[in-house]
Design an enzyme around this catalytic site. Sequence first.
Site, mmCIF file in Angstrom:
data_model
loop_
_atom_site.group_PDB
_atom_site.id
_atom_site.type_symbol
_atom_site.label_atom_id
_atom_site.label_comp_id
_atom_site.label_asym_id
_atom_site.label_seq_id
_atom_site.Cartn_x
_atom_site.Cartn_y
_atom_site.Cartn_z
ATOM 1 N N GLU A 147 0.824 -1.206 0.000
ATOM 2 C CA GLU A 147 0.000 0.000 0.000
ATOM 3 C C GLU A 147 0.860 1.259 0.000
ATOM 4 O OE1 GLU A 147 -4.057 -1.635 1.988
ATOM 5 O OE2 GLU A 147 -2.547 -0.958 3.382
ATOM 6 N N CYS B 3 3.513 8.410 0.574
ATOM 7 C CA CYS B 3 4.066 7.465 1.549
ATOM 8 C C CYS B 3 4.146 6.115 0.854
ATOM 9 C CB CYS B 3 3.122 7.425 2.745
ATOM 10 S SG CYS B 3 3.521 6.158 3.957
ATOM 11 N N CYS C 38 6.403 -7.285 7.255
ATOM 12 C CA CYS C 38 7.592 -6.781 7.968
ATOM 13 C C CYS C 38 8.097 -7.887 8.878
ATOM 14 C CB CYS C 38 7.228 -5.539 8.799
ATOM 15 S SG CYS C 38 8.671 -4.719 9.516
ATOM 16 N N CYS D 145 6.761 -4.578 15.897
ATOM 17 C CA CYS D 145 6.338 -3.461 16.738
ATOM 18 C C CYS D 145 4.887 -3.722 17.122
ATOM 19 C CB CYS D 145 6.499 -2.141 16.004
ATOM 20 S SG CYS D 145 8.184 -1.923 15.418
ATOM 21 N N CYS E 2 1.731 -1.703 15.446
ATOM 22 C CA CYS E 2 1.692 -1.418 14.011
ATOM 23 C C CYS E 2 0.992 -2.545 13.249
ATOM 24 C CB CYS E 2 3.131 -1.260 13.515
ATOM 25 S SG CYS E 2 3.278 -1.214 11.726
ATOM 26 N N CYS F 16 -0.436 6.308 9.034
ATOM 27 C CA CYS F 16 0.828 5.648 9.310
ATOM 28 C C CYS F 16 0.572 4.430 10.181
ATOM 29 C CB CYS F 16 1.715 6.605 10.101
ATOM 30 S SG CYS F 16 3.200 7.021 9.256
HETATM 31 N N1 SAH Z 1 9.534 0.469 9.445
HETATM 32 C C1 SAH Z 1 9.820 1.855 9.444
HETATM 33 C C2 SAH Z 1 8.980 2.659 8.476
HETATM 34 C C3 SAH Z 1 7.539 2.252 8.336
HETATM 35 S S1 SAH Z 1 6.522 2.598 9.732
HETATM 36 C C4 SAH Z 1 9.718 2.404 10.853
HETATM 37 O O1 SAH Z 1 9.272 1.685 11.734
HETATM 38 O O2 SAH Z 1 10.124 3.543 11.047
HETATM 39 C C5 SAH Z 1 6.379 4.388 9.637
HETATM 40 C C6 SAH Z 1 6.081 5.062 10.955
HETATM 41 O O3 SAH Z 1 4.751 4.792 11.405
HETATM 42 C C7 SAH Z 1 7.002 4.643 12.077
HETATM 43 O O4 SAH Z 1 7.401 5.769 12.811
HETATM 44 C C8 SAH Z 1 6.079 3.766 12.902
HETATM 45 O O5 SAH Z 1 6.526 3.610 14.205
HETATM 46 C C9 SAH Z 1 4.792 4.515 12.785
HETATM 47 N N2 SAH Z 1 3.595 3.773 13.137
HETATM 48 C C10 SAH Z 1 3.420 2.446 13.094
HETATM 49 N N3 SAH Z 1 2.165 2.133 13.456
HETATM 50 C C11 SAH Z 1 1.540 3.300 13.721
HETATM 51 C C12 SAH Z 1 0.215 3.641 14.094
HETATM 52 N N4 SAH Z 1 -0.714 2.713 14.215
HETATM 53 N N5 SAH Z 1 -0.085 4.951 14.285
HETATM 54 C C13 SAH Z 1 0.846 5.906 14.069
HETATM 55 N N6 SAH Z 1 2.105 5.653 13.684
HETATM 56 C C14 SAH Z 1 2.450 4.357 13.517
HETATM 57 FE FE1 SF4 Z 2 7.780 -2.879 10.725
HETATM 58 FE FE2 SF4 Z 2 5.653 -1.499 11.540
HETATM 59 FE FE3 SF4 Z 2 7.741 -1.773 13.142
HETATM 60 FE FE4 SF4 Z 2 7.952 -0.173 10.987
HETATM 61 S S1 SF4 Z 2 6.597 0.137 12.752
HETATM 62 S S2 SF4 Z 2 9.423 -1.723 11.719
HETATM 63 S S3 SF4 Z 2 6.645 -1.331 9.551
HETATM 64 S S4 SF4 Z 2 6.422 -3.432 12.421
#
Ligand code: SAH
Ligand code: SF4
Length: 356
Positions: free
Chosen positions: A93, A106, A113, A117, A120, A338
């Site tokens: 996406e 974006c 992944c 986290c 996410c 995000c």
């Molecule tokens: N993997 C990379 C980039 C993709 S995630 C990373 O983790 O940085 C992009 C951003 O979205 C990261 O800062 C991540 O922590 C944040 N993010 C993930 N889930 C989110 C959510 N549900 N609400 C807001 N930000 C989120």
């Molecule tokens: Fe992967 Fe989501 Fe963590 Fe970014 S925030 S490293 S996309 S699991």
Amino acid sequence: MAKKPNIRDLSLPELEAQMLEWGEKKFRARQIHQWLWQKGAGSFAEMSNLGKGLRDQLSAAFDIAKAQVEDTQRSSDGTIKYAFRLQGGQLVEGVLIPTAKRVTACVSSQAGCSLDCKFCATGFLKLQHNLHHYEIFDQVQILRAQAEVEFGRPLSNIVYMGMGEPLLNYRNVLRSVEMITSPEGLGMSPQRITVSTSGIAKMIRRLADDGVKFEFALSLHAADDATRSRIMPINDSNDLATLREALTYFYEKTRTRVTYEYCIFKDVNDSLAHARDLAAFSRLIPSKVNVIEYNAVPEAGFENTTRARMDAFIQYLEKEGVIVNVRRSRGKDVDGGCGQLALKNWEPDMLKAPAS
Ligand code: SAH
Ligand code: SF4
């Protein structure tokens, strides 16, 4: 039938060599290169300044395999989410986010992944595929054209904040940036590109060694190890001390200011003690902090903090002299915010097993 090589894996000199090998004029390579990287051709048939014979020969020998838009969803705030189908069948996406001053794309660097986290949506998906550089490039090229169609404005910024961890698909990410910024590609400024990482220390050092010119963001989300490990298991192997060393090295080599992403969760990382740790961490090298409203992912079990606690958190940081931006959530109603990418329309076998 054996899979044909993708023509976009060939550099311009390699294309030139191919043309000479076929008894064509060398300048044909530049024409093909322009069709691929500037005009966004999805087929050899479109390459109208080449003879039919050469177009047929190209189609017989190579694929282009451009990503296709499979679906779009429009948010009430103007954000548009795109599902891209890759040639291997995977879906990723991308999101187009218009604001008063900018139109930001974006993009995803991986399908799924490998990191977990806890907050996410992408983290719930198994890693299925590291995107080829041209699959990342395709998202940018399509979203760039869409910015004009949808908003009548040029694409101004690109963030590698879709699905996946860019620094675990390092070579493809760097090569995609190369073609986005090259005068022979889209010619955009690297300063308009932000690559975000969850914090892979070794790869942050590699970015520094490679002297990258794009903006760099670290998803910090907590500046004490206990809290960070709780929400980002990657912190167990890349803890804050290790990240501090990598960041110092990065700054010494690049002199580039880093952005810390700090998504704020109710009762997890939203106290003034957390703000104090964040302020201290942010003094290590020149930086700014983006405090991000959490886009709730129901399966994850986290909540956004209250407005009052968020305000107090930000006020504390400002009082401490931290440069703070607040990022309100966009595209929430289409799960396009995000970290919301990817939980819908996936087959159950694409999900990771729940942690025991
Ligand atoms: N993997 C990379 C980039 C993709 S995630 C990373 O983790 O940085 C992009 C951003 O979205 C990261 O800062 C991540 O922590 C944040 N993010 C993930 N889930 C989110 C959510 N549900 N609400 C807001 N930000 C989120
Ligand atoms: Fe992967 Fe989501 Fe963590 Fe970014 S925030 S490293 S996309 S699991």
